[in-house]
Design a protein around this motif. Sequence first.
Motif, PDB file in Angstrom:
ATOM      1  N   UNK A 219       0.824  -1.224   0.000  1.00  0.00           N
ATOM      2  CA  UNK A 219       0.000   0.000   0.000  1.00  0.00           C
ATOM      3  C   UNK A 219       0.851   1.263   0.000  1.00  0.00           C
ATOM      4  N   UNK A 220       0.257   2.341  -0.494  1.00  0.00           N
ATOM      5  CA  UNK A 220       0.890   3.656  -0.502  1.00  0.00           C
ATOM      6  C   UNK A 220       0.356   4.471   0.666  1.00  0.00           C
ATOM      7  N   UNK A 221       1.117   5.496   1.073  1.00  0.00           N
ATOM      8  CA  UNK A 221       0.669   6.382   2.146  1.00  0.00           C
ATOM      9  C   UNK A 221      -0.304   7.401   1.553  1.00  0.00           C
ATOM     10  N   UNK A 222      -1.351   7.691   2.297  1.00  0.00           N
ATOM     11  CA  UNK A 222      -2.345   8.663   1.839  1.00  0.00           C
ATOM     12  C   UNK A 222      -2.108   9.977   2.570  1.00  0.00           C
TER      13      UNK A 222
ATOM     14  N   UNK B 178      -2.077   5.405  12.120  1.00  0.00           N
ATOM     15  CA  UNK B 178      -0.698   5.078  12.458  1.00  0.00           C
ATOM     16  C   UNK B 178      -0.134   3.912  11.653  1.00  0.00           C
ATOM     17  N   UNK B 179      -0.968   3.073  11.069  1.00  0.00           N
ATOM     18  CA  UNK B 179      -0.518   1.916  10.292  1.00  0.00           C
ATOM     19  C   UNK B 179      -0.999   2.036   8.858  1.00  0.00           C
ATOM     20  N   UNK B 180      -0.181   1.550   7.922  1.00  0.00           N
ATOM     21  CA  UNK B 180      -0.576   1.534   6.517  1.00  0.00           C
ATOM     22  C   UNK B 180      -0.756   0.074   6.119  1.00  0.00           C
ATOM     23  N   UNK B 181      -2.001  -0.364   6.089  1.00  0.00           N
ATOM     24  CA  UNK B 181      -2.310  -1.723   5.651  1.00  0.00           C
ATOM     25  C   UNK B 181      -3.101  -1.712   4.356  1.00  0.00           C
ATOM     26  N   UNK B 182      -3.796  -0.610   4.097  1.00  0.00           N
ATOM     27  CA  UNK B 182      -4.480  -0.408   2.822  1.00  0.00           C
ATOM     28  C   UNK B 182      -4.475   1.089   2.541  1.00  0.00           C
TER      29      UNK B 182
ATOM     30  N   UNK C 129       5.524 -10.870  -2.093  1.00  0.00           N
ATOM     31  CA  UNK C 129       5.474 -10.348  -0.732  1.00  0.00           C
ATOM     32  C   UNK C 129       5.093  -8.878  -0.780  1.00  0.00           C
ATOM     33  N   UNK C 130       4.200  -8.465   0.126  1.00  0.00           N
ATOM     34  CA  UNK C 130       3.886  -7.043   0.247  1.00  0.00           C
ATOM     35  C   UNK C 130       4.362  -6.564   1.611  1.00  0.00           C
ATOM     36  N   UNK C 131       4.584  -5.277   1.718  1.00  0.00           N
ATOM     37  CA  UNK C 131       5.016  -4.690   2.984  1.00  0.00           C
ATOM     38  C   UNK C 131       3.874  -3.897   3.582  1.00  0.00           C
ATOM     39  N   UNK C 132       3.691  -4.064   4.879  1.00  0.00           N
ATOM     40  CA  UNK C 132       2.800  -3.203   5.644  1.00  0.00           C
ATOM     41  C   UNK C 132       3.674  -2.322   6.520  1.00  0.00           C
ATOM     42  N   UNK C 133       3.272  -1.080   6.678  1.00  0.00           N
ATOM     43  CA  UNK C 133       4.049  -0.111   7.444  1.00  0.00           C
ATOM     44  C   UNK C 133       3.331   0.172   8.754  1.00  0.00           C
TER      45      UNK C 133
END
Length: 158
Positions: free
Chosen positions: A33-36, A144-148, A119-123
């Motif tokens: 995912x990208x940061x919004x 605080x978390x980027x999962x989607x 593999x995907x990364x979650x932040x």
Amino acid sequence: MKYFKFLLLTFILGMLCSCGGDDDICESGEGTPRIKLAFKNAATDKEVTLDSLYVAVDYGSGKVQLGKLQKITSRLVPLRVDDSPYTDVYVRLSDKGQESKVRISYTTKSIYVSPGCGVKKNYGNLSSELLTPNPVMKVEVGQNNIENEDKTNLYLLF
């Protein structure tokens, strides 16, 4: 000739049956995912629409310009996918205008999705620091978390 037709028919049916499902295509947003980013007025603390926004990101080998968008209320920005604990994002309101530098720090967690996607990364543990303050006056962390890519993760106050 009879055997040739039989072999040809068997070959064609074999080709049709060997077509796999969509396991080899990464669909439905399962990638990293990208940061919004969303934007607020620093005086009123209300969300605003920007006339234009230029964004650049340093992915470790120098700045990469992501281009200009007009009349926007939010922007999705890809973060680094290497082992770096932060990504530097550069924001400006005009083509030759002043540029703000925002450092977004995080921890990453790798998750296996499928053979096609890999593999995907979650932040997680998102924090941000405004290193160069003009035109952005302040930053505020949202989710605080980027999962989607549904929720706003960072607010830039102009």
